[in-house]
Design a protein around this motif. Sequence first.
Motif, PDB file in Angstrom:
ATOM      1  N   PRO A 113       5.040  10.625  -5.977  1.00 59.96           N
ATOM      2  CA  PRO A 113       6.169   9.690  -5.989  1.00 59.96           C
ATOM      3  C   PRO A 113       6.284   9.004  -7.348  1.00 59.96           C
ATOM      4  O   PRO A 113       5.311   8.899  -8.094  1.00 59.96           O
ATOM      5  N   ARG A 114       7.517   8.565  -7.684  1.00 65.56           N
ATOM      6  CA  ARG A 114       7.758   7.853  -8.940  1.00 65.56           C
ATOM      7  C   ARG A 114       7.706   6.348  -8.694  1.00 65.56           C
ATOM      8  O   ARG A 114       8.026   5.885  -7.603  1.00 65.56           O
ATOM      9  N   ASP A 115       7.340   5.601  -9.734  1.00 64.98           N
ATOM     10  CA  ASP A 115       7.445   4.154  -9.622  1.00 64.98           C
ATOM     11  C   ASP A 115       8.881   3.748  -9.947  1.00 64.98           C
ATOM     12  O   ASP A 115       9.697   4.572 -10.376  1.00 64.98           O
ATOM     13  N   ILE A 116       9.221   2.477  -9.744  1.00 62.20           N
ATOM     14  CA  ILE A 116      10.599   2.023  -9.922  1.00 62.20           C
ATOM     15  C   ILE A 116      11.077   2.212 -11.361  1.00 62.20           C
ATOM     16  O   ILE A 116      12.222   2.574 -11.596  1.00 62.20           O
ATOM     17  N   ARG A 117      10.200   1.981 -12.325  1.00 61.82           N
ATOM     18  CA  ARG A 117      10.592   2.156 -13.727  1.00 61.82           C
ATOM     19  C   ARG A 117      11.010   3.599 -13.993  1.00 61.82           C
ATOM     20  O   ARG A 117      12.041   3.862 -14.591  1.00 61.82           O
ATOM     21  N   GLN A 118      10.217   4.549 -13.525  1.00 62.10           N
ATOM     22  CA  GLN A 118      10.541   5.954 -13.740  1.00 62.10           C
ATOM     23  C   GLN A 118      11.828   6.332 -13.005  1.00 62.10           C
ATOM     24  O   GLN A 118      12.657   7.066 -13.525  1.00 62.10           O
TER      25      GLN A 118
ATOM     26  N   GLY B 150       0.807  -1.210   0.000  1.00 61.23           N
ATOM     27  CA  GLY B 150       0.000   0.000   0.000  1.00 61.23           C
ATOM     28  C   GLY B 150       0.841   1.261   0.000  1.00 61.23           C
ATOM     29  O   GLY B 150       2.036   1.242   0.303  1.00 61.23           O
ATOM     30  N   THR B 151       0.219   2.340  -0.373  1.00 56.74           N
ATOM     31  CA  THR B 151       0.888   3.634  -0.335  1.00 56.74           C
ATOM     32  C   THR B 151       0.029   4.608   0.463  1.00 56.74           C
ATOM     33  O   THR B 151      -1.173   4.413   0.609  1.00 56.74           O
ATOM     34  N   THR B 152       0.677   5.633   0.962  1.00 54.30           N
ATOM     35  CA  THR B 152      -0.025   6.689   1.676  1.00 54.30           C
ATOM     36  C   THR B 152       0.376   8.015   1.045  1.00 54.30           C
ATOM     37  O   THR B 152       1.389   8.102   0.359  1.00 54.30           O
ATOM     38  N   PRO B 153      -0.370   9.064   1.298  1.00 58.68           N
ATOM     39  CA  PRO B 153      -0.072  10.348   0.652  1.00 58.68           C
ATOM     40  C   PRO B 153       1.127  11.089   1.252  1.00 58.68           C
ATOM     41  O   PRO B 153       1.580  12.082   0.673  1.00 58.68           O
ATOM     42  N   GLU B 154       1.664  10.626   2.366  1.00 59.40           N
ATOM     43  CA  GLU B 154       2.726  11.380   3.040  1.00 59.40           C
ATOM     44  C   GLU B 154       3.972  11.608   2.188  1.00 59.40           C
ATOM     45  O   GLU B 154       4.569  12.683   2.240  1.00 59.40           O
TER      46      GLU B 154
END
Length: 78
Positions: free
Chosen positions: A59-64, A46-50
């Motif tokens: 935030p960027r994903d790993i590919r970016q 999961g992700t949070t907005p912090e």
Amino acid sequence: LGRKITYANPSILAFARHQRRRGLAWAYIIVMIALYSTARFGMAAGTTPELGELLGRPPRDIRQFIEDNREVWLRDHV
């Protein structure tokens, strides 16, 4: 990156033995196993907005991230 990247998937026991042979302390190895297990079993999915709030951007994903830092990833292989 234009090259094959492989992922070794050792058992936790094989990983611990390998890291111990490299001279790492058991306490450090246990922490690495806990962090890896958290990700492997989806407990960190999961992700949070912090993070976006702290960065002031999404935030960027790993590919970016890899594309943005391609020269660093290739530095040892050029």
